[in-house]
Design a protein around this motif. Structure first.
Motif, PDB file in Angstrom:
ATOM      1  N   ASP A  20      -4.011  11.783 -28.668  1.00 19.85           N
ATOM      2  CA  ASP A  20      -3.250  10.977 -27.702  1.00 19.85           C
ATOM      3  C   ASP A  20      -2.012  11.701 -27.184  1.00 19.85           C
ATOM      4  O   ASP A  20      -0.940  11.106 -27.022  1.00 19.85           O
ATOM      5  N   GLY A  21      -2.132  13.008 -26.945  1.00 21.61           N
ATOM      6  CA  GLY A  21      -1.012  13.773 -26.411  1.00 21.61           C
ATOM      7  C   GLY A  21       0.064  14.096 -27.426  1.00 21.61           C
ATOM      8  O   GLY A  21       1.143  14.568 -27.069  1.00 21.61           O
ATOM      9  N   ARG A  22      -0.240  13.843 -28.694  1.00 22.20           N
ATOM     10  CA  ARG A  22       0.727  14.122 -29.757  1.00 22.20           C
ATOM     11  C   ARG A  22       0.144  15.119 -30.759  1.00 22.20           C
ATOM     12  O   ARG A  22      -1.037  15.060 -31.090  1.00 22.20           O
ATOM     13  N   ASN A  43       6.060  19.014 -24.466  1.00 19.59           N
ATOM     14  CA  ASN A  43       7.427  19.552 -24.519  1.00 19.59           C
ATOM     15  C   ASN A  43       7.974  19.729 -25.936  1.00 19.59           C
ATOM     16  O   ASN A  43       9.136  20.093 -26.116  1.00 19.59           O
ATOM     17  N   ASN A  44       7.143  19.444 -26.953  1.00 10.95           N
ATOM     18  CA  ASN A  44       7.528  19.609 -28.367  1.00 10.95           C
ATOM     19  C   ASN A  44       8.632  18.664 -28.827  1.00 10.95           C
ATOM     20  O   ASN A  44       9.232  18.884 -29.888  1.00 10.95           O
ATOM     21  N   ASP A  45       8.934  17.619 -28.062  1.00 13.12           N
ATOM     22  CA  ASP A  45       9.933  16.647 -28.513  1.00 13.12           C
ATOM     23  C   ASP A  45       9.420  15.909 -29.745  1.00 13.12           C
ATOM     24  O   ASP A  45       8.249  15.509 -29.801  1.00 13.12           O
ATOM     25  N   LEU A  46      10.299  15.727 -30.718  1.00 12.10           N
ATOM     26  CA  LEU A  46       9.949  14.977 -31.924  1.00 12.10           C
ATOM     27  C   LEU A  46       9.937  13.487 -31.600  1.00 12.10           C
ATOM     28  O   LEU A  46      10.935  12.934 -31.143  1.00 12.10           O
ATOM     29  N   ILE A  47       8.801  12.836 -31.842  1.00 15.01           N
ATOM     30  CA  ILE A  47       8.660  11.410 -31.546  1.00 15.01           C
ATOM     31  C   ILE A  47       8.788  10.576 -32.817  1.00 15.01           C
ATOM     32  O   ILE A  47       9.435   9.534 -32.835  1.00 15.01           O
ATOM     33  N   LYS A 186       1.395  28.146 -35.430  1.00 23.81           N
ATOM     34  CA  LYS A 186       0.472  28.988 -36.202  1.00 23.81           C
ATOM     35  C   LYS A 186      -0.629  28.171 -36.873  1.00 23.81           C
ATOM     36  O   LYS A 186      -1.643  28.718 -37.296  1.00 23.81           O
ATOM     37  N   MET A 187      -0.418  26.862 -36.983  1.00 22.22           N
ATOM     38  CA  MET A 187      -1.364  26.018 -37.711  1.00 22.22           C
ATOM     39  C   MET A 187      -2.634  25.778 -36.903  1.00 22.22           C
ATOM     40  O   MET A 187      -2.598  25.673 -35.675  1.00 22.22           O
ATOM     41  N   LYS A 188      -3.750  25.686 -37.614  1.00 20.64           N
ATOM     42  CA  LYS A 188      -5.009  25.306 -36.982  1.00 20.64           C
ATOM     43  C   LYS A 188      -4.974  23.802 -36.752  1.00 20.64           C
ATOM     44  O   LYS A 188      -4.763  23.030 -37.684  1.00 20.64           O
ATOM     45  N   ALA A 189      -5.180  23.402 -35.518  1.00 17.40           N
ATOM     46  CA  ALA A 189      -5.101  21.979 -35.188  1.00 17.40           C
ATOM     47  C   ALA A 189      -6.475  21.442 -34.825  1.00 17.40           C
ATOM     48  O   ALA A 189      -7.190  22.031 -34.014  1.00 17.40           O
ATOM     49  N   SER A 190      -6.851  20.334 -35.451  1.00 16.97           N
ATOM     50  CA  SER A 190      -8.070  19.634 -35.059  1.00 16.97           C
ATOM     51  C   SER A 190      -7.723  18.676 -33.934  1.00 16.97           C
ATOM     52  O   SER A 190      -6.610  18.156 -33.868  1.00 16.97           O
ATOM     53  N   ARG A 191      -8.674  18.466 -33.066  1.00 10.32           N
ATOM     54  CA  ARG A 191      -8.463  17.487 -32.000  1.00 10.32           C
ATOM     55  C   ARG A 191      -9.160  16.194 -32.371  1.00 10.32           C
ATOM     56  O   ARG A 191     -10.104  16.182 -33.145  1.00 10.32           O
TER      57      ARG A 191
END
Length: 200
Positions: A20-22, A43-47, A186-191
């Motif tokens: 969801d865009g996060r 934008n890497n803003d912390l939500i 650097k982390m592997k991210a799952s979608r």
């Protein structure tokens, strides 16, 4: 101190999910405490930043929000006591350059508020001249970095029954946040929809 916090994050077991865009990161530390963060993917803003800490008897305390808020739908069928929706609601929502808190349901004009730093330079104190509101709170990010607060870094604004308190992030915090973002990249991210999420 800031470097110690960065090392702690590096050593933690981590998983990353983009949904969801996060960008959602979950940390599990050696002491059993858990940290969950959500960043705006663009934008890497912390939500959201929330903690689940182990109690002295081994149980958990439930999730406690440090940044952001839990969005609970209001149930018309709920029984018992319910918090009034006119009570002041205190929520932290940072910007790129500032730690920021929004306190909703405060209708008083701006000149009614007084913001001070505590004598030990570790807490922000908000109070009103009419003695209708008082709040004392720390900035965990500053504590983790071993930094003290300064009175001249606070700012106040008021609009739509909401008091906005800002504290300018010092250079040490901005550098630390940049390093944390570099580690996250650097982390592997799952979608969302992927079967598994590879821990790092």
């Amino acid at each position: 101190m800031a470097s110690l916090w960065l090392e702690k994050l590096k050593k933690a077991q981590k998983t990353c999910l983009i949904q969801d865009g996060r960008r959602k990161i979950h940390y599990t530390f050696d002491d059993g405490n858990e940290l969950s963060e959500e960043y705006n993917e663009k934008n890497n803003d912390l939500i959201v930043r929330k903690w689940c800490k182990k109690g002295t008897l081994g149980g958990t305390s439930g999730w406690e929000f440090e940044v952001g808020e839990e969005l609970k739908p209001r149930s018309l069928d709920s029984e018992g006591l319910m918090e009034s929706n006119t009570n002041p609601i205190f929520v932290r929502k940072d910007t790129a350059q500032n730690f920021q808190w929004r306190i909703r349901n405060l209708p008083y004009p701006l000149d009614n508020y007084i913001v001070n730093i505590s004598d030990d330079n570790k807490n922000i104190i908000i109070k009103t001249k009419n003695k209708k509101y008082y709040k004392k709170f720390s900035i965990p990010d500053m504590e983790r970095a071993g930094l003290y607060l300064q009175q001249n870094q606070t700012q106040l604004a008021h609009a739509n029954n909401t008091l906005i308190v800002s504290y300018k992030k010092p250079e040490e915090i901005l550098k630390l946040e940049k390093l944390v973002h570099e580690e996250i990249k650097k982390m592997k991210a799952s979608r969302d929809g992927d079967v598994d999420c590879n821990p790092s």
